[in-house]
Design a protein around this motif. Structure first.
Motif, PDB file in Angstrom:
ATOM      1  N   ASP A 260      -0.116  -0.967   4.584  1.00 41.55           N
ATOM      2  CA  ASP A 260      -0.104  -1.489   3.157  1.00 41.55           C
ATOM      3  C   ASP A 260       1.332  -1.133   2.384  1.00 41.55           C
TER       4      ASP A 260
ATOM      5  N   PRO B 287       2.245  -5.670   1.799  1.00 47.03           N
ATOM      6  CA  PRO B 287       1.114  -5.644   3.031  1.00 47.03           C
ATOM      7  C   PRO B 287       1.896  -6.164   4.353  1.00 47.03           C
TER       8      PRO B 287
ATOM      9  N   ARG C  55      -8.825   1.041  -1.225  1.00 47.57           N
ATOM     10  CA  ARG C  55      -7.762   1.009  -2.080  1.00 47.57           C
ATOM     11  C   ARG C  55      -8.234   1.357  -3.585  1.00 47.57           C
TER      12      ARG C  55
ATOM     13  N   LEU D  89      -3.349  -7.673   0.694  1.00 48.13           N
ATOM     14  CA  LEU D  89      -4.087  -7.015   1.856  1.00 48.13           C
ATOM     15  C   LEU D  89      -5.194  -7.793   2.476  1.00 48.13           C
TER      16      LEU D  89
ATOM     17  N   LEU E 119      -1.942  -2.820  10.586  1.00 53.85           N
ATOM     18  CA  LEU E 119      -1.872  -3.093   9.317  1.00 53.85           C
ATOM     19  C   LEU E 119      -1.291  -1.967   8.656  1.00 53.85           C
TER      20      LEU E 119
END
Length: 462
Positions: free
Chosen positions: A254, A273, A357, A230, A252
């Protein structure tokens, strides 16, 4: 209002036709929720006006009877904005869904609030134009203005507030005002457009919107770039922006979310990612932008990057991103989607996503991280069992932790979803004494607190 007043219903049917006023339970249930996890609450009456004058008359009736009024578009909001916790009247704008005027030479369009984003773009395509704000859901433009929506294209074109040139608004006493004009700029008076956009129906009901539109780009190219971490992906975005590449979208997704994408959309994308990117411009300029982007992402350990110029392939790519919420929902039957929404300075984004996360994993929750990372906005898509109080508690704990992380770094508790009821408790911390100014404006324009009460501001005793 505990029970619907016969006098209120009679008064509404005098200003609307009988078919435009309903107490039907099924209709009320449809207007007692949105797409969020927040508790439902039914309006007493739902009305379906067709004109600004009818909206004005409904609001006047509500003012006389001291009954709350809640505007309703499609119910796609995510923080309980349209849920009428004080009951009363819900104004459904679905019949006010006309594109009133396209002023191609001025790059402006005038619409009623019930027009949806896809409906508008279908009409604008005839003129070689498009409306830029793309929140994913096919929301109404009135609702998008009410929450200051943004989405995937805001990194290039700006958010909803940047597109509004003028609003026609029905105030709490039923009077009708315009907040702007057709000029591209003005130094005259207070900026009322900026005040009303994002007000979530607490200051007035939008009945017309004049919006900025753009020419359809000569060339569009999409790309998908995967990374080992990430951090690599986020730092790659920062470098792209620092290089001045006029990127139109940069999203983005993940690793867990890419797995859901593949399961739901029957794709075989790399499950790491990933950045979804899009470039708008002329052919020569795009070639330079693409070459420069390849160099930049390579410096951030990009594993592979694939470009799509074919329209169908581009659409598949963005459909996969836009359908991610539904991918999670379908992949976790019996659970409800909860979507977080914070925004930070770009320089703080990488740390924020790492923190998010780690927090998701430490709390044992199921969810993925996505975001409009070009402007520092990210979301966690959480699947929770609403009947499991302990799990709901952990989800709320997660939301609080990421909001506080953002506020401590001079970010915001909501980048695009709005306050509604879900983010009320953070308003004092985020705005400080400025919140008192907002409350005074609300009191001045809506002294009886009838316009979408219990939203944005905490009520006494809460």
């Amino acid at each position: 209002m505990e029970a619907t007043s016969v006098g209120l219903v009679k008064a509404l049917k005098e200003v609307l036709s009988e078919s435009q006023v309903t107490e039907n339970l099924t209709v009320r249930e449809l207007h007692g929720r949105d797409e969020s996890y927040h508790a439902t609450s039914l309006p007493d009456i739902v009305v379906f006006p067709e004109t600004t004058l009818q909206v004005s008359e409904v609001v006047k009736v509500a003012s006389i009877h001291k009954v709350p009024v809640v505007p309703f578009g499609l119910g796609s909001s995510l923080e309980g904005h349209v849920i009428p916790y004080q009951h009363g009247i819900t104004i459904d704008f679905s019949l006010m869904n006309k594109v009133l005027e396209v002023r191609g030479d001025d790059f402006l369009v005038k619409v009623q609030p019930g027009v949806t984003r896809s409906q508008l773009n279908k009409e604008l395509k005839k003129y070689g134009l498009f409306f830029s704000v793309d929140p994913g859901a096919d929301a109404t433009l009135g609702g998008m203005a009410a929450t200051n929506a943004s989405g995937t294209t805001s990194v290039k074109y700006g958010v909803m507030r940047d597109q509004v040139r003028d609003l026609e608004v029905v105030l709490a006493d039923g009077s009708i005002i315009h907040t702007g004009n057709l000029a591209a700029k003005s130094s005259s008076g207070y900026h009322l457009n900026g005040l009303f956009v994002g007000s979530e129906g607490t200051l007035g009901c939008f009945t017309e919107l004049t919006l900025r539109v753009y020419g359809i780009p000569e060339h569009i190219m999409a790309a998908r770039a995967s990374f080992p971490s990430l951090n690599d992906a986020v730092e790659g975005v920062v470098s792209i922006l620092q290089a001045g590449i006029p990127i139109a979208r940069v999203e983005l997704v993940d690793e867990p979310s890419m797995k859901q994408v593949n399961l739901h959309s029957d794709t075989s994308y790399n499950e790491g990612p990933t950045l979804f990117l899009e470039f708008h411009g002329n052919e020569a300029g795009l070639k330079q932008d693409v070459a420069f982007t390849k160099e930049i992402v390579a410096e951030h350990n990009c594993l592979d990057i694939e470009f799509e110029t074919d329209n169908a392939a581009r659409n598949r790519l963005w459909e996969a991103r836009h359908n991610l919420a539904y991918a999670y929902i379908h992949g976790h039957p019996g659970k409800k989607l909860m979507v977080t929404d914070v925004c930070l300075p770009i320089s703080e984004l990488s740390g924020a996503i790492h923190h998010a996360r780690e927090t998701v994993d430490s709390l044992g929750l199921t969810g993925g991280i996505v975001g409009h990372v070009g402007d520092g906005n990210y979301h966690i898509l959480l699947m929770i069992d609403n009947e499991n109080k302990e799990e709901v508690g952990r989800a709320k704990q997660l939301n609080e932790q990421i909001v506080l992380y953002a506020l401590e770094r001079n970010g915001t508790c909501t980048g695009e979803h709005g306050v509604g009821v879900g983010k009320q408790k953070y308003q004092k911390q985020e705005h400080g004494e400025s919140l008192l100014v907002m409350e005074k404006i609300k009191k001045a324009l809506d002294p009886d607190n009838l316009l979408n009460p219990s939203k944005i501001f905490m009520q006494e005793g809460e």
